[in-house]
Write an enzyme that holds these catalytic residues in place. Sequence first.
Site, short mmCIF file in Angstrom:
data_model
loop_
_atom_site.label_atom_id
_atom_site.label_comp_id
_atom_site.label_asym_id
_atom_site.label_seq_id
_atom_site.Cartn_x
_atom_site.Cartn_y
_atom_site.Cartn_z
N HIS A 299 0.81 -1.22 0.00
CA HIS A 299 0.00 0.00 0.00
C HIS A 299 0.85 1.27 0.00
CE1 HIS A 299 -3.75 2.15 0.61
NE2 HIS A 299 -3.31 2.72 1.72
N PHE A 300 1.77 1.37 0.95
CA PHE A 300 2.60 2.56 1.07
C PHE A 300 3.92 2.35 0.33
CE2 PHE A 300 -0.18 3.42 4.80
CZ PHE A 300 -0.60 4.69 4.43
#
Length: 326
Positions: A299-300
């Site tokens: 995600h990041f």
Amino acid sequence: MKKLLLLSLIAIVGFVSPGLIGPTYAKEDRAVLKPPVIVHYRSKTIDGVKMFYREAGPGDGPVVLLLHGFPTSSHMFRNLIPLLADRYHVVAPDYPGFGESDAPDHTKFAYTFGHFADMVDTLMQQLGTHKYAMYVMDYGAPVGYRLALKHPDRVSALIVQNGNAYEEGLRDFWNPIKTYWGDNSEKNREALAGLVKLETTKFQYTDGVKDLTRISPDNWVHDQAGLDRPGNKDIQLDLFKDYGTNVPLYPKFQAYFRERKPPTLIVWGKNDKIFPEEGAHPYLRDLPKAEMHILDTGHFALEDKLDEMAPLIRSFLDRHVANTER
């Protein structure tokens, strides 16, 4: 006699050639230390709320607006900003309820994506900025795309990182949230409370990442401190509910892509369970000239793939944004 003559010449000229006293070092071989990029930490009062933002780079440089996701803040861009700010004027705000911005009671302040877009719009106007490239991630996508609908002429380019604009990108993770959109009962609301707990925050940073030694634990410590503030749980639950208002706007976002054709770079973590890879490829239907890079991360993506992403982002900006006006 020759040595005496040489010394006399040196005395007359007034300097000693490096070759006479030791090895010669060409200027290009010497280490040149560039001064560090200075990041300023500022705030503006908008709608009675202190809105914090990070700002760096030349005041007259092309503007790059960085819009963060949940549950973080402009903190997610802390490593990217210095890599852009030698040439670009970088602005990275925190939405109300996130990071260092104020977090008024959710019963007295509208925590909606439309409101966030309006506040970012006001911030940029207060900064005298009327043209900007946007980096949108997670929540930053609907905030940024709403902003683009308001001012399509102001967006010089898009950088999209795990930011959704297509229903194909709302997979299994979103099922309980969709239930809440359809029925905002207290039961369905509380069913989402786990999304603001530490194990979920840590999951967002670590899931899908191959080398966890690249992920600083400071991330979830920082984000969770914000989530654990009194009243913040309700702020986030309000936003989960309001996210449903973005989905009906997807056709308008897509029409904006087709009609305006902003230069677009897509850098997407393919292992993300929140905004999975299925949400990346539909962009090419409306932006066939977009540059797409699918990365082996979660995600990041900036946390472990900055070394891959920063050159892509910098090259993209240099080709499409460097000569735009502020």
